[in-house]
Scaffold this motif. Structure first.
Motif, short mmCIF file in Angstrom:
data_model
loop_
_atom_site.label_atom_id
_atom_site.label_comp_id
_atom_site.label_asym_id
_atom_site.label_seq_id
_atom_site.Cartn_x
_atom_site.Cartn_y
_atom_site.Cartn_z
N ASP A 81 0.84 -1.21 0.00
CA ASP A 81 0.00 0.00 0.00
C ASP A 81 0.87 1.25 0.00
O ASP A 81 0.61 2.21 -0.74
CB ASP A 81 -0.92 0.03 1.23
CG ASP A 81 -2.07 -0.97 1.15
OD1 ASP A 81 -2.37 -1.43 0.03
OD2 ASP A 81 -2.66 -1.27 2.20
N LYS A 82 1.90 1.25 0.85
CA LYS A 82 2.79 2.41 0.95
C LYS A 82 3.57 2.61 -0.36
O LYS A 82 3.73 3.76 -0.81
CB LYS A 82 3.75 2.23 2.12
CG LYS A 82 3.07 2.32 3.48
CD LYS A 82 4.06 2.09 4.63
CE LYS A 82 3.38 2.21 5.97
NZ LYS A 82 4.29 1.90 7.10
N LYS A 85 1.19 4.11 -2.81
CA LYS A 85 0.86 5.51 -2.49
C LYS A 85 1.97 6.43 -3.01
O LYS A 85 1.69 7.53 -3.51
CB LYS A 85 0.70 5.67 -0.98
CG LYS A 85 0.24 7.07 -0.56
CD LYS A 85 0.00 7.14 0.93
CE LYS A 85 -0.50 8.54 1.32
NZ LYS A 85 -0.75 8.63 2.79
#
Length: 307
Positions: A81-82, A85
């Protein structure tokens, strides 16, 4: 003041160079540790790289991959997810997040990631991987028609051909089309002769067709390839049971339970074999063992034979 400003800028530049060199060092070290299957140390390397370069999407992706290797799936998803992002077009992070979601049973969420990967990269060199894992996710959702479409696309590529045929074999097995299931497993084994699970599952398809000798032959091969899988011994024991070789079946059920002491069906089937051999007390002990494990599956046998 100018000399101070110049000196300050020089110090900052030197610090940046040192930091960048350190990031490269820990990133490379993480790769080496990962290749050597030293996954926990690799994670520590990426931890340090991230502390030095917090916006490094690759470090998050690689750390997530290492966490996946040690079965920390939810933590790996957080890292993917990071990475996404920081870099929304990071294809590898998107694909691996989809795979991780499938691993924890979030099949629909995984499919969304694979769909996005295909939309963003319709000509990607990773199409085989995307189609294969999306096909697996659809299979687990019992969407067999769509699963078959994806798996057919995956097997066009050599890298996922064997795995694709294997999943197709499972799919046709679920549809009770055991003849076609065997054909798919044949293709998987032809491409990957040491495919343990393909031998086991082809054996199961033979067993469903009451071809017990063929089934046992496949289970023998699977055990030759990997003797640590409890289900193979269980399935071989079942085929021996149907051939009325109860003593041999019990040996396999014993081995299954040595590997997995909570294997409910092995207790039940061992109990049935013991009944056939006149060992009512031993059979009842096995049926009772399933109840002690919290299962009610043996209750009919307990009621009929052990009261």
């Amino acid at each position: 003041m100018k000399p101070f400003i110049i000196l300050t800028l020089a110090l900052i530049w030197t610090h940046c160079c040192i930091s960048q060199e350190a990031v490269i060092f820990y990133m490379n070290n993480g790769l080496k540790n990962g290749e050597n299957e030293n996954y926990k140390q690799a994670i520590l390397d990426y931890d340090t790289a991230i502390s030095l370069s917090p916006n490094n999407s690759e470090a998050y992706y690689l750390r997530g991959s290492m966490k996946g290797e040690i079965e920390e799936i939810n933590e790996s998803i957080i890292d993917f997810d990071k990475a996404l992002k920081l870099n929304p077009n990071y294809l590898f992070a998107l694909i691996n997040r989809g795979i991780a979601k499938v691993d924890i049973g979030k099949y629909k969420d995984g499919i969304k990631d694979f769909d996005k990967a295909l939309n963003q990269n319709p000509n990607s060199t990773n199409l085989s991987e995307i189609y294969y894992y999306r096909g697996c996710a659809k299979y687990y959702l019992a969407d067999f028609k769509e699963s078959l479409t994806d798996l057919d696309k995956a097997i066009v590529f050599e890298s996922f051909a064997a795995a694709g045929y294997y999943m197709k074999g499972n799919l046709y097995g679920d549809l009770k089309d055991f003849q076609n299931s065997i054909i798919q497993f044949n293709k998987a084994i032809e491409l990957k002769p040491a495919f343990t699970l393909a031998f086991e599952h082809r054996g199961m398809a033979y067993e469903k067709q009451k071809q017990y000798k063929n089934a046992i032959s496949d289970y023998n091969k699977a055990i030759e390839l990997d003797s640590s899988i409890a289900s193979i011994y269980f399935n071989r024991g079942v085929s021996k049971y149907f051939l009325e070789k109860d003593s041999d079946a019990i040996i396999d059920f014993n081995k299954c339970l040595d590997l997995d002491k909570n294997y409910i069906d092995a207790y039940i089937n061992r109990g049935l074999s013991k009944l056939n051999l006149g060992d009512k007390e031993g059979a009842c002990d096995d049926f009772q063992a399933t109840r002690n494990l919290g299962s009610k599956l043996a209750n009919p046998y307990l009621k009929e034979h052990c009261n």
